[in-house]
Design an enzyme around this catalytic site. Structure first.
Site, mmCIF file in Angstrom:
data_model
loop_
_atom_site.group_PDB
_atom_site.id
_atom_site.type_symbol
_atom_site.label_atom_id
_atom_site.label_comp_id
_atom_site.label_asym_id
_atom_site.label_seq_id
_atom_site.Cartn_x
_atom_site.Cartn_y
_atom_site.Cartn_z
ATOM 1 N N LYS A 13 -21.111 -9.938 -20.710
ATOM 2 C CA LYS A 13 -20.804 -11.372 -20.761
ATOM 3 C C LYS A 13 -21.764 -12.204 -19.932
ATOM 4 C CE LYS A 13 -16.726 -11.244 -18.907
ATOM 5 N NZ LYS A 13 -16.382 -9.841 -18.683
ATOM 6 N N ARG A 88 -8.588 -15.763 -18.317
ATOM 7 C CA ARG A 88 -8.290 -14.332 -18.422
ATOM 8 C C ARG A 88 -6.800 -14.069 -18.573
ATOM 9 N NH1 ARG A 88 -13.177 -12.550 -15.133
ATOM 10 N NH2 ARG A 88 -13.390 -10.346 -15.573
ATOM 11 N N ARG A 127 -24.654 -0.004 -13.234
ATOM 12 C CA ARG A 127 -24.772 -1.284 -12.534
ATOM 13 C C ARG A 127 -24.413 -1.101 -11.059
ATOM 14 N NH1 ARG A 127 -21.317 -6.310 -14.634
ATOM 15 N NH2 ARG A 127 -19.627 -5.380 -13.466
ATOM 16 N N ARG A 133 -22.042 -3.354 -6.514
ATOM 17 C CA ARG A 133 -20.806 -4.127 -6.468
ATOM 18 C C ARG A 133 -19.650 -3.250 -6.019
ATOM 19 N NH1 ARG A 133 -19.637 -7.899 -11.631
ATOM 20 N NH2 ARG A 133 -17.587 -7.018 -11.238
ATOM 21 N N ARG A 144 -9.622 -2.124 -14.004
ATOM 22 C CA ARG A 144 -10.025 -3.414 -14.583
ATOM 23 C C ARG A 144 -9.899 -3.387 -16.100
ATOM 24 N NH1 ARG A 144 -15.457 -3.333 -11.899
ATOM 25 N NH2 ARG A 144 -16.148 -4.865 -13.408
HETATM 26 P P1 ADP Z 1 -16.036 -8.078 -14.935
HETATM 27 O O1 ADP Z 1 -15.846 -8.906 -16.164
HETATM 28 O O2 ADP Z 1 -17.186 -7.145 -15.026
HETATM 29 O O3 ADP Z 1 -14.770 -7.385 -14.515
HETATM 30 P P2 ADP Z 1 -16.360 -10.489 -13.239
HETATM 31 O O4 ADP Z 1 -17.582 -10.674 -12.435
HETATM 32 O O5 ADP Z 1 -16.160 -11.404 -14.387
HETATM 33 O O6 ADP Z 1 -16.411 -8.966 -13.697
HETATM 34 O O7 ADP Z 1 -15.075 -10.557 -12.295
HETATM 35 C C1 ADP Z 1 -14.961 -9.765 -11.141
HETATM 36 C C2 ADP Z 1 -13.569 -9.907 -10.518
HETATM 37 O O8 ADP Z 1 -13.346 -11.294 -10.135
HETATM 38 C C3 ADP Z 1 -12.391 -9.581 -11.439
HETATM 39 O O9 ADP Z 1 -12.118 -8.199 -11.496
HETATM 40 C C4 ADP Z 1 -11.268 -10.391 -10.764
HETATM 41 O O10 ADP Z 1 -10.791 -9.754 -9.600
HETATM 42 C C5 ADP Z 1 -11.985 -11.669 -10.326
HETATM 43 N N1 ADP Z 1 -11.893 -12.704 -11.380
HETATM 44 C C6 ADP Z 1 -12.939 -13.229 -12.094
HETATM 45 N N2 ADP Z 1 -12.513 -14.144 -12.979
HETATM 46 C C7 ADP Z 1 -11.167 -14.216 -12.838
HETATM 47 C C8 ADP Z 1 -10.137 -14.959 -13.488
HETATM 48 N N3 ADP Z 1 -10.398 -15.832 -14.470
HETATM 49 N N4 ADP Z 1 -8.849 -14.782 -13.069
HETATM 50 C C9 ADP Z 1 -8.564 -13.919 -12.090
HETATM 51 N N5 ADP Z 1 -9.466 -13.153 -11.453
HETATM 52 C C10 ADP Z 1 -10.762 -13.309 -11.817
#
Ligand code: ADP
Length: 191
Positions: A13, A88, A127, A133, A144
């Site tokens: 994404k 989300r 990654r 990370r 996740r």
């Molecule tokens: P990925 O899609 O690879 O899991 P992101 O960088 O988009 O990683 O998000 C990392 C973390 O940030 C998520 O696992 C969550 O803990 C938090 N996060 C990101 N966006 C949201 C959201 N819209 N609502 C709640 N938590 C979020």
């Protein structure tokens, strides 16, 4: 142009969001990136978010919603924006609807990247070696994925019912996927 980029963790994404946003001259707003920036700066928001992120849980809606609202209110997002990693949850969908309605605009499209689950675990573990990370360990990745399936996948049907869903095959080379997204979006922008 108001777009959402969706897909399971590791679908690519963030990578695609940057290309698409640049093409349309709008900011790519990544909630994950904003949280991580706050974590590394040690802000109160970062301290709160870190607890959830490290465990692979979602940050509570109230915290995330307020953060997105403030970001969307900034001047550069006035002509439009691309959201990466938001909404989300169903509650976030409602909140975003309110935010967009308030500006008198509407959501143009929701792009969902579809990928193979096994491939994803591998990508994320790779990654982890490159970016280091904290949430890219195998246990946390699986957590996740579960949370995505439970809380975020249902959003796909919500947007499909609105007729703004675009599903794009996220497997293959980065440039190929970008090309597919642009082709799919042209259909939307021309209609
Ligand atoms: P990925 O899609 O690879 O899991 P992101 O960088 O988009 O990683 O998000 C990392 C973390 O940030 C998520 O696992 C969550 O803990 C938090 N996060 C990101 N966006 C949201 C959201 N819209 N609502 C709640 N938590 C979020």
């Amino acid at each position: 142009m108001r777009l959402i980029m969706m897909g399971p963790p590791g679908a690519g994404k963030g990578t695609q969001a940057k290309f698409v946003a640049e093409h349309f001259g709008i900011p790519a707003i990544s909630t994950g990136d904003i949280f991580r920036a706050n974590v590394s700066e040690g802000t109160p928001l970062g301290i709160e978010a870190k607890r959830y992120m490290d465990a692979g849980d979602y940050v509570p809606d109230e915290v995330t919603n307020l953060m997105v609202r403030n970001r969307i209110d900034e001047e550069d997002a006035e002509p439009g924006f691309l959201l990466d990693g938001y909404p989300r949850t169903l509650a976030q969908v409602e909140e975003l609807d309110g935010m967009i309605k308030f500006t008198g605009h509407s959501l143009d499209a929701v792009v969902v990247l579809t990928v193979d689950a096994d491939e994803i675990v591998e990508r994320l573990l790779q990654r982890a070696q490159v970016e280091g990370r904290a949430d890219d360990t195998e246990d946390v990745i699986r957590k996740r994925q579960e949370i995505y399936a439970e809380q975020t996948e249902p959003l796909i049907e919500v947007y499909r019912a609105r007729g703004i869903l675009i599903e794009v095959d996220g497997m293959g080379e980065v440039a190929e996927v970008t090309q597919r997204i642009f082709e799919a979006l042209d259909v939307v922008t021309q209609s």
